[in-house]
Design an enzyme around this catalytic site. Structure first.
Site, mmCIF file in Angstrom:
data_model
loop_
_atom_site.group_PDB
_atom_site.id
_atom_site.type_symbol
_atom_site.label_atom_id
_atom_site.label_comp_id
_atom_site.label_asym_id
_atom_site.label_seq_id
_atom_site.Cartn_x
_atom_site.Cartn_y
_atom_site.Cartn_z
ATOM 1 N N GLY A 129 -14.741 28.611 -34.856
ATOM 2 C CA GLY A 129 -15.609 29.766 -34.700
ATOM 3 C C GLY A 129 -14.930 31.027 -34.216
ATOM 4 O O GLY A 129 -15.590 32.021 -33.953
ATOM 5 N N LYS A 148 -13.407 32.169 -25.500
ATOM 6 C CA LYS A 148 -12.974 33.560 -25.350
ATOM 7 C C LYS A 148 -13.591 34.408 -26.448
ATOM 8 O O LYS A 148 -13.987 33.925 -27.515
ATOM 9 C CB LYS A 148 -11.446 33.674 -25.403
ATOM 10 C CG LYS A 148 -10.773 33.202 -26.700
ATOM 11 C CD LYS A 148 -10.772 34.213 -27.836
ATOM 12 C CE LYS A 148 -10.065 33.691 -29.083
ATOM 13 N NZ LYS A 148 -10.338 34.506 -30.285
ATOM 14 N N ASP A 162 -3.240 31.228 -28.649
ATOM 15 C CA ASP A 162 -4.382 31.434 -27.761
ATOM 16 C C ASP A 162 -4.401 30.483 -26.568
ATOM 17 O O ASP A 162 -5.211 30.654 -25.649
ATOM 18 C CB ASP A 162 -5.694 31.251 -28.535
ATOM 19 C CG ASP A 162 -5.987 32.396 -29.493
ATOM 20 O OD1 ASP A 162 -5.316 33.436 -29.392
ATOM 21 O OD2 ASP A 162 -6.892 32.245 -30.336
#
Length: 299
Positions: free
Chosen positions: A98, A10, A137
């Site tokens: 990341g 995402k 998330d």
């Protein structure tokens, strides 16, 4: 028998962050867009729960029960009175540490794969409830597409997207800890009035119209100053992408991956070439969004 699930990365096209709550979390207005970089999670019956991983930066992925994929299997098994005796194999292509929800993707992928393998027949609501327990998330990794996340980011409202968007992602030389970035956000905003996080109507309208230039004018990330404070070299990467013609560049989530929105695939290729030649990042990946959420691809 085994089941394999493909699950996307995402990018946060908007990440509005409120002040720290008493529980240590922050209220968010988090506009997620799933993009076509994928991990594949395969679960196979085994004598005991174990996790293996291959792919870029696989050595950084925990292989014990702290891994979100393992935690997902345990959570589903506990709800249905099962033994979570599976081998979970993760084929990584989403950057590790990341800011692109790679760990969350693996959690959602393992949850959907175990549900299919065990035939638990869990409802969408039950799966999303488990996802929310695993992390902020994880629910979006299950759903994909585009969504507005509120609360800690786990309360989702699907968003209309009127077309595809071309992105380039630049992977940094080292990772950033999400908790560390939030702590730096708290330090930088100490004593300041932090507004309540609200989704940008201009941004939601740009997504609905599929308008990359309008979206570029509206993207934002309240965690970017904190990420740049901890990792100042990211400013050089952002400058290279902008100079190469990106419509917008921003840190993805808590970083350190930087994301560049481009007008089309041709522009994306030019930005990617410039980033590769710049020496300011470790690797570069073009991708498009929106992408589907966790999907069973075999089994």
């Amino acid at each position: 028998m085994s089941v394999t699930v493909r699950v996307p990365a995402k990018v946060n096209v908007q990440l509005a962050v409120g002040a720290a709550r008493p529980d240590g979390f922050h209220d968010l207005a988090n506009v997620f867009l799933a993009v076509g970089l994928y991990d594949e999670v395969t679960v196979t019956p085994a004598d005991e729960l174990r996790v293996t991983c291959e792919g870029p930066d696989a050595g950084q992925v925990p292989l014990d029960r702290t891994n979100l994929a393992a935690r997902a299997a345990i959570a589903l098994a506990e709800r249905h009175g099962l033994d979570p005796a599976v081998h979970i194999h993760i084929a990584k292509d989403i950057p590790v540490a990341g800011g692109m929800a790679g760990g969350s993707a693996d959690g959602a992928g393992a949850l959907l794969a175990c549900d299919a393998l065990w035939g638990t027949g869990a409802s969408r609501e039950e799966l999303l409830d488990i996802c929310a327990e695993l992390g902020s998330d994880v629910p979006f990794s299950l759903v994909g597409g585009a969504a507005l996340g509120t609360g800690r980011g786990e309360k989702l409202r699907s968003l209309e997207v009127g077309g595809g968007f071309s992105w380039v992602f630049a992977m940094a030389e080292r990772g950033l800890s999400t908790p560390a970035v939030f702590r730096e956000f708290d330090r930088l905003t100490e004593g300041l009035a932090v507004p309540e996080p609200v989704a940008s109507e201009e941004l939601l309208d740009a997504l609905a119209k599929g308008d990359p230039e309008a979206l570029a004018a509206a993207v934002s990330n309240d965690l970017q100053p904190a990420a740049l404070s901890l990792f100042p070299e990211l400013a050089d990467t952002l400058a290279v992408g902008s100079a190469a013609g990106a419509l917008a560049g921003l840190v993805s989530g808590s970083g350190p991956t930087t994301a560049f929105l481009t007008r089309d695939a041709e522009s994306a290729a030019k930005v990617a070439d410039a980033l590769r030649a710049s020496g300011t990042c470790r690797s570069v990946r073009p991708a498009t969004g929106p992408a589907p959420g966790a999907t069973v691809i075999s089994g």
